[in-house]
Motif scaffolding. Structure first.
Motif, PDB file in Angstrom:
ATOM      1  N   LEU A 198       0.825  -1.203   0.000  1.00 30.29           N
ATOM      2  CA  LEU A 198       0.000   0.000   0.000  1.00 30.29           C
ATOM      3  C   LEU A 198       0.864   1.260   0.000  1.00 30.29           C
ATOM      4  CD1 LEU A 198      -2.820   1.280   0.166  1.00 30.29           C
ATOM      5  CD2 LEU A 198      -2.660   1.139   2.655  1.00 30.29           C
ATOM      6  N   LEU A 199       1.893   1.288   0.858  1.00 32.12           N
ATOM      7  CA  LEU A 199       2.772   2.462   0.930  1.00 32.12           C
ATOM      8  C   LEU A 199       3.512   2.693  -0.386  1.00 32.12           C
ATOM      9  CD1 LEU A 199       4.300   2.124   4.521  1.00 32.12           C
ATOM     10  CD2 LEU A 199       2.885   4.020   3.681  1.00 32.12           C
ATOM     11  N   LEU A 200       4.008   1.596  -0.996  1.00 31.00           N
ATOM     12  CA  LEU A 200       4.724   1.744  -2.268  1.00 31.00           C
ATOM     13  C   LEU A 200       3.787   2.228  -3.367  1.00 31.00           C
ATOM     14  CD1 LEU A 200       7.395   1.392  -3.801  1.00 31.00           C
ATOM     15  CD2 LEU A 200       6.671  -0.940  -4.354  1.00 31.00           C
ATOM     16  N   ALA A 201       2.586   1.668  -3.432  1.00 32.57           N
ATOM     17  CA  ALA A 201       1.618   2.083  -4.457  1.00 32.57           C
ATOM     18  C   ALA A 201       1.265   3.561  -4.317  1.00 32.57           C
ATOM     19  CB  ALA A 201       0.354   1.216  -4.363  1.00 32.57           C
ATOM     20  N   LEU A 202       1.008   4.013  -3.082  1.00 30.77           N
ATOM     21  CA  LEU A 202       0.661   5.433  -2.858  1.00 30.77           C
ATOM     22  C   LEU A 202       1.841   6.343  -3.187  1.00 30.77           C
ATOM     23  CD1 LEU A 202      -1.364   5.135   0.489  1.00 30.77           C
ATOM     24  CD2 LEU A 202      -2.270   5.626  -1.806  1.00 30.77           C
ATOM     25  N   THR A 203       3.056   5.912  -2.825  1.00 30.46           N
ATOM     26  CA  THR A 203       4.262   6.703  -3.099  1.00 30.46           C
ATOM     27  C   THR A 203       4.476   6.857  -4.600  1.00 30.46           C
ATOM     28  OG1 THR A 203       5.309   5.971  -1.046  1.00 30.46           O
ATOM     29  CG2 THR A 203       6.767   6.804  -2.779  1.00 30.46           C
ATOM     30  N   LEU A 204       4.379   5.742  -5.320  1.00 30.64           N
ATOM     31  CA  LEU A 204       4.603   5.776  -6.773  1.00 30.64           C
ATOM     32  C   LEU A 204       3.503   6.550  -7.486  1.00 30.64           C
ATOM     33  CD1 LEU A 204       5.802   2.099  -7.301  1.00 30.64           C
ATOM     34  CD2 LEU A 204       7.197   4.165  -7.385  1.00 30.64           C
ATOM     35  N   ALA A 205       2.262   6.409  -7.010  1.00 34.36           N
ATOM     36  CA  ALA A 205       1.158   7.173  -7.600  1.00 34.36           C
ATOM     37  C   ALA A 205       1.379   8.668  -7.409  1.00 34.36           C
ATOM     38  CB  ALA A 205      -0.164   6.745  -6.979  1.00 34.36           C
ATOM     39  N   ALA A 206       1.805   9.073  -6.198  1.00 37.23           N
ATOM     40  CA  ALA A 206       2.066  10.495  -5.929  1.00 37.23           C
ATOM     41  C   ALA A 206       3.173  11.020  -6.835  1.00 37.23           C
ATOM     42  CB  ALA A 206       2.445  10.690  -4.454  1.00 37.23           C
ATOM     43  N   TYR A 207       4.246  10.233  -7.002  1.00 35.32           N
ATOM     44  CA  TYR A 207       5.356  10.669  -7.856  1.00 35.32           C
ATOM     45  C   TYR A 207       4.924  10.767  -9.320  1.00 35.32           C
ATOM     46  CZ  TYR A 207       9.827  10.930 -10.237  1.00 35.32           C
ATOM     47  OH  TYR A 207      10.858  11.337 -11.037  1.00 35.32           O
ATOM     48  N   ALA A 208       4.225   9.736  -9.807  1.00 36.35           N
ATOM     49  CA  ALA A 208       3.792   9.742 -11.207  1.00 36.35           C
ATOM     50  C   ALA A 208       2.853  10.906 -11.493  1.00 36.35           C
ATOM     51  CB  ALA A 208       3.121   8.409 -11.545  1.00 36.35           C
ATOM     52  N   LEU A 209       1.934  11.171 -10.564  1.00 37.02           N
ATOM     53  CA  LEU A 209       1.012  12.304 -10.748  1.00 37.02           C
ATOM     54  C   LEU A 209       1.760  13.638 -10.672  1.00 37.02           C
ATOM     55  CD1 LEU A 209      -2.050  11.049  -8.674  1.00 37.02           C
ATOM     56  CD2 LEU A 209      -1.983  11.424 -11.149  1.00 37.02           C
ATOM     57  N   ALA A 210       2.745  13.752  -9.776  1.00 33.76           N
ATOM     58  CA  ALA A 210       3.550  14.977  -9.682  1.00 33.76           C
ATOM     59  C   ALA A 210       4.248  15.273 -11.000  1.00 33.76           C
ATOM     60  CB  ALA A 210       4.582  14.854  -8.560  1.00 33.76           C
ATOM     61  N   MET A 211       4.678  14.212 -11.704  1.00 30.78           N
ATOM     62  CA  MET A 211       5.407  14.373 -12.962  1.00 30.78           C
ATOM     63  C   MET A 211       4.498  14.586 -14.169  1.00 30.78           C
ATOM     64  SD  MET A 211       8.684  14.276 -12.421  1.00 30.78           S
ATOM     65  CE  MET A 211       8.610  15.050 -10.825  1.00 30.78           C
ATOM     66  N   THR A 212       3.216  14.196 -14.065  1.00 32.49           N
ATOM     67  CA  THR A 212       2.357  14.219 -15.251  1.00 32.49           C
ATOM     68  C   THR A 212       1.256  15.290 -15.221  1.00 32.49           C
ATOM     69  OG1 THR A 212       1.084  12.407 -14.239  1.00 32.49           O
ATOM     70  CG2 THR A 212       2.683  11.810 -15.899  1.00 32.49           C
ATOM     71  N   LEU A 213       0.797  15.688 -14.039  1.00 34.83           N
ATOM     72  CA  LEU A 213      -0.279  16.694 -13.979  1.00 34.83           C
ATOM     73  C   LEU A 213       0.269  18.085 -14.306  1.00 34.83           C
ATOM     74  CD1 LEU A 213      -2.323  15.654 -10.805  1.00 34.83           C
ATOM     75  CD2 LEU A 213      -2.829  15.190 -13.198  1.00 34.83           C
ATOM     76  N   GLY A 214      -0.590  18.914 -14.873  1.00 39.46           N
ATOM     77  CA  GLY A 214      -0.215  20.299 -15.134  1.00 39.46           C
ATOM     78  C   GLY A 214       0.295  20.559 -16.534  1.00 39.46           C
ATOM     79  N   ARG A 215       0.483  19.503 -17.336  1.00 38.57           N
ATOM     80  CA  ARG A 215       0.898  19.651 -18.737  1.00 38.57           C
ATOM     81  C   ARG A 215       2.095  20.580 -18.896  1.00 38.57           C
ATOM     82  NH1 ARG A 215      -3.583  20.764 -22.971  1.00 38.57           N
ATOM     83  NH2 ARG A 215      -1.925  19.962 -24.295  1.00 38.57           N
ATOM     84  N   GLY A 216       3.173  20.271 -18.177  1.00 40.33           N
ATOM     85  CA  GLY A 216       4.414  21.036 -18.331  1.00 40.33           C
ATOM     86  C   GLY A 216       4.605  22.133 -17.314  1.00 40.33           C
ATOM     87  N   ARG A 217       3.560  22.507 -16.573  1.00 33.52           N
ATOM     88  CA  ARG A 217       3.695  23.547 -15.544  1.00 33.52           C
ATOM     89  C   ARG A 217       3.792  22.875 -14.174  1.00 33.52           C
ATOM     90  NH1 ARG A 217       0.150  25.743 -19.237  1.00 33.52           N
ATOM     91  NH2 ARG A 217       0.791  27.725 -20.118  1.00 33.52           N
ATOM     92  N   PHE A 218       4.874  23.141 -13.467  1.00 31.00           N
ATOM     93  CA  PHE A 218       5.107  22.512 -12.169  1.00 31.00           C
ATOM     94  C   PHE A 218       4.629  23.466 -11.083  1.00 31.00           C
ATOM     95  CE2 PHE A 218       7.432  20.223  -8.879  1.00 31.00           C
ATOM     96  CZ  PHE A 218       7.299  18.922  -9.320  1.00 31.00           C
ATOM     97  N   GLY A 219       3.364  23.296 -10.658  1.00 36.64           N
ATOM     98  CA  GLY A 219       2.767  24.226  -9.704  1.00 36.64           C
ATOM     99  C   GLY A 219       2.732  23.683  -8.289  1.00 36.64           C
ATOM    100  N   ALA A 220       1.890  24.316  -7.460  1.00 40.37           N
ATOM    101  CA  ALA A 220       1.802  23.954  -6.038  1.00 40.37           C
ATOM    102  C   ALA A 220       1.337  22.515  -5.850  1.00 40.37           C
ATOM    103  CB  ALA A 220       0.841  24.918  -5.332  1.00 40.37           C
ATOM    104  N   LEU A 221       0.372  22.059  -6.682  1.00 42.67           N
ATOM    105  CA  LEU A 221      -0.123  20.686  -6.567  1.00 42.67           C
ATOM    106  C   LEU A 221       0.992  19.691  -6.861  1.00 42.67           C
ATOM    107  CD1 LEU A 221      -2.384  18.607  -6.218  1.00 42.67           C
ATOM    108  CD2 LEU A 221      -2.979  18.952  -8.633  1.00 42.67           C
ATOM    109  N   ASN A 222       1.785  19.970  -7.891  1.00 43.64           N
ATOM    110  CA  ASN A 222       2.895  19.079  -8.239  1.00 43.64           C
ATOM    111  C   ASN A 222       3.903  18.987  -7.091  1.00 43.64           C
ATOM    112  OD1 ASN A 222       1.924  20.652 -10.778  1.00 43.64           O
ATOM    113  ND2 ASN A 222       2.664  18.701 -11.566  1.00 43.64           N
TER     114      ASN A 222
END
Length: 464
Positions: A198-222
């Motif tokens: 569970l911890l690994l899945a949540l960690t990897l999901a957070a990292y993948a979303l940090a890298m992919t959300l925002g379409r090139g803009r690294f904002g507060a959510l990222n």
């Protein structure tokens, strides 16, 4: 042996095809469901996230419960989810079905490599890994063209339904020819690490979303997601150190050769993603090619990878995987440097030649690196180590799309790369692949350092 490899190859082909075939359908799906690009991109993201977050866990589960049983379940799940995608009446259900399809693909990717280590003689491991690399490249290359043909001829649902007959054939081959799981005594069975999973899945999901959300803009959510990933990684390592039967034994990372292989795989995948991110813009904006010629030029890389996978495996078997790993890295570095210099002078030919050099180097590296790791791994760890190799590659691809894309945009000194001046795009290209060459030099240093450290450790162990 031949039928076993046929089943494993089809398994790798299907999971790779699932990654690339849906991309070409996004504009059609946006119009069909009256949705924005940000909404329909979750059709691609859901699949990638499921693979990235679960691939290590399903590999470990295969080690514990039996790889044949779990691989058959993964193929069946992938096939059923493909049908669900094809009949989905709404965008939400399509995204949910794609996530389930990604779970099936994670099982298929992790366990096909583990089965090679289990069923193929050591002397032929490189050739078998090369074959899997070829099928992965064919799946990735075939996706856009096959998807485009299916959409124009049969509609978007065919993009997903085409997996059903292929999945059934793969399931029949695997069921008929894969070796039966060895029954284990109760004392051999280890508990599955649910907390670590569970911890690994949540960690990897957070990292993948940090890298992919925002379409090139690294904002507060990222930034918040990246901080959550760092915190999750710390909690995961702490949980694994205390677990009686950990998902990943922390001691595995003391294996210098394995750690070096994982780092190199991530660095190389980051650079390979840069060719996919930067290439289309450079060909269109700077060289002025139309859509059809751009597609033709971009298909050269996967085509070369498909043709060189099996020969690269034979070379690794003959000359030794560790030596060929370094040679492959040297080829990628040379191609990256050439890509930073040649296109400005020689146009399309100056782009194609370095891409061919990079791709051949990548095929040699990937096959040799996977062979090095999977040849020496303990039988009860094959699934989890195979999952870790696939994870390092996926994390590299995710990071490359974000970081190398950002480098390209910043170096081009423009807010919107699609409308940038040809000279600005050329500058961005040179900078991006200059940095790519530096990353591969780091990978070469990692390869040499890892081998030296592994020799010293082995020498110390034998001396003791």
């Amino acid at each position: 042996m031949g039928w076993i490899l046929a089943g494993l190859s089809l398994s790798m082909l299907l999971s790779s095809l699932g990654t690339s075939i849906a991309n070409v359908a996004l504009p059609t799906l946006a119009a069909t469901f009256d949705a924005s690009f940000q909404q329909v991109q979750w059709i691609v993201l859901a699949y990638l996230l499921a693979i990235t977050t679960l691939i290590v866990s399903v590999g470990r589960l295969g080690d514990l419960t039996g790889r044949r049983r779990l691989l058959l379940a993964g193929i069946a799940l992938f096939t059923a989810a493909s049908v669900l995608c094809g009949v989905a009446p709404s965008l939400e259900l399509l995204i949910a079905a794609r996530a389930v399809q990604g779970l099936g693909a994670a099982v298929m990717m992790a366990l096909t490599m583990a089965f090679v280590g289990e069923t193929v003689p050591k002397a032929r491991t490189g050739s078998a890994m090369g074959l899997l690399g070829t099928m992965s490249a064919i799946g990735t290359a075939l996706g856009p063209s096959l998807g485009g043909a299916l959409i124009s001829g049969l509609g978007w649902r065919a993009v997903f339904l085409v997996n059903a007959p292929l999945g059934i054939v793969t399931l029949l081959l695997a069921h008929r020819h894969l070796p039966v799981d060895r029954p284990r005594a109760r004392t051999e069975r280890a508990a599955f690490d649910r907390v670590g999973t569970l911890l690994l899945a949540l960690t990897l999901a957070a990292y993948a979303l940090a890298m992919t959300l925002g379409r090139g803009r690294f904002g507060a959510l990222n930034l918040a997601l990246l901080a959550a990933a760092v915190l999750g990684a710390g909690l995961f390592l702490r949980a694994e150190a205390r677990a009686a039967s950990p998902l990943i034994r922390p001691g595995m990372f003391r294996d210098a050769a394995l750690s070096a292989s994982l780092v190199m795989s991530a660095l190389v995948s980051t650079v390979m993603m840069a060719t996919l991110v930067v290439g289309p813009f450079y060909l269109a904006r700077t060289l002025g090619l139309g859509e059809a010629p751009v597609g033709l030029v971009l298909s050269v890389g996967p085509l070369v990878a498909a043709l060189t996978g099996v020969p690269a495996g034979r070379v690794a078997d003959r000359f030794g995987a560790p030596r060929m790993t370094v040679l492959g890295l040297v080829g990628i570095a040379a191609g990256s440097l050439a890509l930073a210099v040649l296109p400005a002078r020689f146009g399309t030919a100056g782009y194609l030649v370095p891409i061919v050099v990079i791709t051949v180097g990548y095929a040699v590296f990937q096959t040799a690196n996977n062979t090095t790791v999977m040849t020496d791994v303990r039988p009860d760890q094959r699934g989890v180590v195979s999952g870790m190799l696939n994870l390092s590659r996926n994390l590299g691809l995710v990071t490359g799309a974000s970081v190398m894309g950002a480098v390209f945009t910043v170096a081009s000194a423009t807010a919107d790369i699609s409308t940038a001046r040809p000279e600005a795009v050329a500058t961005g290209m040179r900078t991006t692949f200059g940095i790519a060459a530096l990353l591969i030099l780091v990978a070469i240093a990692t390869a040499v350092g890892g081998r030296t450290l592994a020799r010293r450790t082995a020498g110390g162990g034998s001396a003791g």
